[in-house]
Write a protein that holds these residues in place. Structure first.
Motif, PDB file in Angstrom:
ATOM      1  N   ASN A 162       0.794  -1.225   0.000  1.00  0.00           N
ATOM      2  CA  ASN A 162       0.000   0.000   0.000  1.00  0.00           C
ATOM      3  C   ASN A 162       0.832   1.283   0.000  1.00  0.00           C
ATOM      4  O   ASN A 162       0.275   2.386   0.012  1.00  0.00           O
ATOM      5  N   GLY A 163       2.178   1.167  -0.007  1.00  0.00           N
ATOM      6  CA  GLY A 163       3.047   2.328  -0.148  1.00  0.00           C
ATOM      7  C   GLY A 163       3.707   2.806   1.125  1.00  0.00           C
ATOM      8  O   GLY A 163       4.707   3.540   1.065  1.00  0.00           O
ATOM      9  N   LEU A 164       3.175   2.428   2.288  1.00  0.00           N
ATOM     10  CA  LEU A 164       3.713   2.957   3.546  1.00  0.00           C
ATOM     11  C   LEU A 164       5.183   2.604   3.749  1.00  0.00           C
ATOM     12  O   LEU A 164       5.944   3.392   4.304  1.00  0.00           O
ATOM     13  N   ASN A 165       5.581   1.428   3.323  1.00  0.00           N
ATOM     14  CA  ASN A 165       6.984   1.030   3.504  1.00  0.00           C
ATOM     15  C   ASN A 165       7.947   2.016   2.852  1.00  0.00           C
ATOM     16  O   ASN A 165       9.068   2.206   3.330  1.00  0.00           O
ATOM     17  N   TYR A 166       7.526   2.642   1.772  1.00  0.00           N
ATOM     18  CA  TYR A 166       8.410   3.537   1.027  1.00  0.00           C
ATOM     19  C   TYR A 166       8.481   4.934   1.631  1.00  0.00           C
ATOM     20  O   TYR A 166       9.363   5.717   1.288  1.00  0.00           O
ATOM     21  N   ALA A 167       7.565   5.245   2.526  1.00  0.00           N
ATOM     22  CA  ALA A 167       7.574   6.568   3.163  1.00  0.00           C
ATOM     23  C   ALA A 167       8.594   6.638   4.297  1.00  0.00           C
ATOM     24  O   ALA A 167       9.080   7.722   4.621  1.00  0.00           O
ATOM     25  N   PHE A 168       8.944   5.491   4.890  1.00  0.00           N
ATOM     26  CA  PHE A 168       9.777   5.452   6.087  1.00  0.00           C
ATOM     27  C   PHE A 168      11.228   5.105   5.771  1.00  0.00           C
ATOM     28  O   PHE A 168      11.539   4.542   4.721  1.00  0.00           O
ATOM     29  N   ASP A 169      12.095   5.416   6.732  1.00  0.00           N
ATOM     30  CA  ASP A 169      13.490   4.999   6.642  1.00  0.00           C
ATOM     31  C   ASP A 169      13.583   3.500   6.933  1.00  0.00           C
ATOM     32  O   ASP A 169      12.579   2.835   7.231  1.00  0.00           O
ATOM     33  N   ASN A 170      14.792   2.949   6.852  1.00  0.00           N
ATOM     34  CA  ASN A 170      14.970   1.503   7.018  1.00  0.00           C
ATOM     35  C   ASN A 170      14.572   1.012   8.401  1.00  0.00           C
ATOM     36  O   ASN A 170      14.175  -0.151   8.565  1.00  0.00           O
ATOM     37  N   GLU A 171      14.688   1.881   9.393  1.00  0.00           N
ATOM     38  CA  GLU A 171      14.304   1.501  10.754  1.00  0.00           C
ATOM     39  C   GLU A 171      12.812   1.687  10.996  1.00  0.00           C
ATOM     40  O   GLU A 171      12.310   1.374  12.072  1.00  0.00           O
ATOM     41  N   VAL A 176      10.639   9.760   5.706  1.00  0.00           N
ATOM     42  CA  VAL A 176      11.756  10.372   4.985  1.00  0.00           C
ATOM     43  C   VAL A 176      11.449  10.598   3.506  1.00  0.00           C
ATOM     44  O   VAL A 176      12.154  11.357   2.842  1.00  0.00           O
ATOM     45  N   ASN A 177      10.419   9.945   2.992  1.00  0.00           N
ATOM     46  CA  ASN A 177      10.103  10.084   1.568  1.00  0.00           C
ATOM     47  C   ASN A 177       8.673  10.567   1.376  1.00  0.00           C
ATOM     48  O   ASN A 177       7.743  10.081   2.030  1.00  0.00           O
ATOM     49  N   LYS A 178       8.513  11.522   0.480  1.00  0.00           N
ATOM     50  CA  LYS A 178       7.192  11.938   0.060  1.00  0.00           C
ATOM     51  C   LYS A 178       6.714  10.989  -1.024  1.00  0.00           C
ATOM     52  O   LYS A 178       7.446  10.696  -1.966  1.00  0.00           O
ATOM     53  N   LEU A 179       5.507  10.502  -0.883  1.00  0.00           N
ATOM     54  CA  LEU A 179       4.949   9.589  -1.881  1.00  0.00           C
ATOM     55  C   LEU A 179       4.357  10.389  -3.043  1.00  0.00           C
ATOM     56  O   LEU A 179       3.916  11.518  -2.838  1.00  0.00           O
ATOM     57  N   PRO A 180       4.335   9.850  -4.244  1.00  0.00           N
ATOM     58  CA  PRO A 180       4.737   8.488  -4.600  1.00  0.00           C
ATOM     59  C   PRO A 180       6.247   8.316  -4.615  1.00  0.00           C
ATOM     60  O   PRO A 180       6.990   9.266  -4.858  1.00  0.00           O
ATOM     61  N   PHE A 181       6.671   7.083  -4.344  1.00  0.00           N
ATOM     62  CA  PHE A 181       8.070   6.710  -4.399  1.00  0.00           C
ATOM     63  C   PHE A 181       8.348   6.220  -5.808  1.00  0.00           C
ATOM     64  O   PHE A 181       7.877   5.161  -6.228  1.00  0.00           O
ATOM     65  N   ASN A 182       9.085   7.023  -6.570  1.00  0.00           N
ATOM     66  CA  ASN A 182       9.390   6.676  -7.964  1.00  0.00           C
ATOM     67  C   ASN A 182      10.836   7.041  -8.258  1.00  0.00           C
ATOM     68  O   ASN A 182      11.144   8.184  -8.579  1.00  0.00           O
TER      69      ASN A 182
END
Length: 255
Positions: A162-171, A176-182
């Motif tokens: 659903n995209g949430l994993n890409y909004a966060f840092d590795n921990e 750390v990221n504004k969606l969409p992650f592209n």
């Protein structure tokens, strides 16, 4: 860049390193599988409800991006005529390995799901599609191709990030990221993936995932959420995935 080629090499490397989703089921797991006793996963921790699959005896089932000897053997043991399509060398090799070990027939096709599928229209009764849209920039192509190869009233069972994993840092502690992650449009995101050895991945919206299925002619029938299975988001019971069951009613745009 040829991101599909990069992802193929990345996934093969993950499997060589012991990736969870590249480990075939054991003989013992296969032997004990029957219509009352099986767990088929399209997301990390929750298995697909048995009623989603129903009676698979004699059904033609496509495991899309489902190589690796995990879903395919279960589907075969449940009586389906199974075709597996995957682009990873290791995943298709594992699929054949398990089929040879257990003595069942499977058709294995090595192909790229972001391109036209190598099957005629109305080829399958069911498509089982574990989480893999993250490796495709344009998911609508995938939904349209699935609709093309499914028979009318055919069933699609899909796992979706659903995209949430890409909004966060590795921990998974900071946004750390504004969606969409592209990463094809954001060099910082591409660098982040490169440092993690994560290939080229993309977040997708609910409009692309659920809405995309509807536009391709599917009617959503059921859904559940799932977590990563570990990490900070999982510990807070934050769902990072959806699983959907949808029926194909017609092809083409519904609106």
């Amino acid at each position: 860049m040829d991101y599909v080629k990069k992802n193929k090499a990345t996934i093969d490397q993950w499997i060589a390193d012991g990736w969870q989703w590249g480990k075939p089921i054991t003989h013992e797991q296969y032997a004990t599988t029957n219509s009352d006793n099986y767990a088929l996963f399209v997301t990390p921790t929750k298995s697909v409800p048995h009623k989603w699959l129903g009676d698979l005896a004699g059904k033609k089932v496509l495991g899309l991006a489902a190589g690796g000897g995990q879903q395919g053997p279960i589907l075969a043991k449940l009586g389906a005529e199974v075709t597996i399509m995957d682009f990873s060398d290791y995943q298709v090799a594992s699929e054949r390995l398990v089929a040879d070990r257990e003595g069942y027939d499977v058709t294995v096709v090595q192909s790229d799901m972001s391109q036209e599928f190598p099957f005629p229209t109305d080829s399958f009764d069911v498509v089982v599609f574990p989480v893999a849209n993250v490796y495709v920039a344009d998911v609508q192509v995938v939904w349209q191709e699935i609709a093309w190869v499914l028979k009318p009233d055919g069933i699609l069972i899909s796992g979706l990030d659903n995209g949430l994993n890409y909004a966060f840092d590795n921990e998974q502690s900071q946004l750390v990221n504004k969606l969409p992650f592209n990463p094809l449009q954001n060099s910082d995101q591409m660098q982040m993936l490169a440092e993690d050895g994560a290939g080229v991945q993309f977040s997708h919206t609910i409009e692309e995932q659920i809405g995309g299925q509807i536009k391709a002619g599917f009617i959503l029938q059921d859904v559940f959420g799932d977590t990563n299975g570990s990490g900070n988001l999982h510990n807070h019971n934050v769902p990072s995935f959806w699983a959907t069951r949808a029926m194909l009613k017609h092809t083409g745009d519904s609106l």
